[in-house]
Design a protein around this motif. Structure first.
Motif, mmCIF file in Angstrom:
data_model
loop_
_atom_site.group_PDB
_atom_site.id
_atom_site.type_symbol
_atom_site.label_atom_id
_atom_site.label_comp_id
_atom_site.label_asym_id
_atom_site.label_seq_id
_atom_site.Cartn_x
_atom_site.Cartn_y
_atom_site.Cartn_z
ATOM 1 N N LYS A 42 0.865 -1.190 0.000
ATOM 2 C CA LYS A 42 0.000 0.000 0.000
ATOM 3 C C LYS A 42 0.898 1.235 0.000
ATOM 4 O O LYS A 42 1.571 1.529 0.979
ATOM 5 C CB LYS A 42 -0.914 -0.009 1.209
ATOM 6 C CG LYS A 42 -1.942 1.080 1.177
ATOM 7 C CD LYS A 42 -2.986 0.880 2.245
ATOM 8 C CE LYS A 42 -4.103 1.867 2.022
ATOM 9 N NZ LYS A 42 -5.261 1.585 2.841
ATOM 10 N N ASP A 44 -0.059 4.541 -0.845
ATOM 11 C CA ASP A 44 -0.751 5.701 -0.267
ATOM 12 C C ASP A 44 -2.176 5.266 0.028
ATOM 13 O O ASP A 44 -2.568 4.155 -0.318
ATOM 14 C CB ASP A 44 -0.647 6.947 -1.160
ATOM 15 C CG ASP A 44 -1.400 6.853 -2.465
ATOM 16 O OD1 ASP A 44 -2.591 6.481 -2.467
ATOM 17 O OD2 ASP A 44 -0.811 7.184 -3.497
ATOM 18 N N PRO A 45 -2.984 6.104 0.689
ATOM 19 C CA PRO A 45 -4.311 5.648 1.118
ATOM 20 C C PRO A 45 -5.203 5.103 -0.007
ATOM 21 O O PRO A 45 -6.064 4.271 0.238
ATOM 22 C CB PRO A 45 -4.939 6.896 1.750
ATOM 23 C CG PRO A 45 -3.764 7.671 2.240
ATOM 24 C CD PRO A 45 -2.682 7.441 1.215
ATOM 25 N N SER A 46 -4.986 5.535 -1.234
ATOM 26 C CA SER A 46 -5.862 5.079 -2.312
ATOM 27 C C SER A 46 -5.147 4.241 -3.375
ATOM 28 O O SER A 46 -5.727 3.938 -4.400
ATOM 29 C CB SER A 46 -6.530 6.291 -2.975
ATOM 30 O OG SER A 46 -5.536 7.124 -3.533
ATOM 31 N N THR A 47 -3.880 3.860 -3.133
ATOM 32 C CA THR A 47 -3.124 3.103 -4.138
ATOM 33 C C THR A 47 -2.494 1.862 -3.519
ATOM 34 O O THR A 47 -1.833 1.944 -2.496
ATOM 35 C CB THR A 47 -2.009 3.979 -4.746
ATOM 36 O OG1 THR A 47 -2.581 5.172 -5.253
ATOM 37 C CG2 THR A 47 -1.289 3.254 -5.862
ATOM 38 N N VAL A 48 -2.724 0.727 -4.172
ATOM 39 C CA VAL A 48 -2.135 -0.537 -3.742
ATOM 40 C C VAL A 48 -1.383 -1.131 -4.920
ATOM 41 O O VAL A 48 -1.905 -1.218 -6.024
ATOM 42 C CB VAL A 48 -3.214 -1.521 -3.243
ATOM 43 C CG1 VAL A 48 -2.589 -2.857 -2.874
ATOM 44 C CG2 VAL A 48 -3.967 -0.938 -2.064
#
Length: 65
Positions: A42, A44-48
């Motif tokens: 992960k 950043d909070p919106s990218t995996v």
């Protein structure tokens, strides 16, 4: 990103591995994990980032930063 007085500092990780096209590095905001043959990072909070284990040619190094 600034932290408020009640915020707990988050642990970050540097993840490195060797792929067919050379060395790769990703910076994770949570501990990387492996599920069903995939390295999950992960970033950043919106990218995996999903890396199939078959695409990794050498050891994976996880370093707390």
């Amino acid at each position: 990103m600034q932290q408020g007085p009640g915020d707990t500092p988050r642990q970050s990780f540097r993840v490195t591995w060797t792929a067919a096209d050379g060395p790769a590095t990703a910076y994770a905001i949570a501990a990387p994990r492996v599920e069903e043959g995939v390295l999950i990072v992960k970033t950043d909070p919106s990218t995996v980032l999903w890396v199939p284990l078959g695409a990794i040619l050498g050891p994976v190094t996880i370093e707390a930063i």
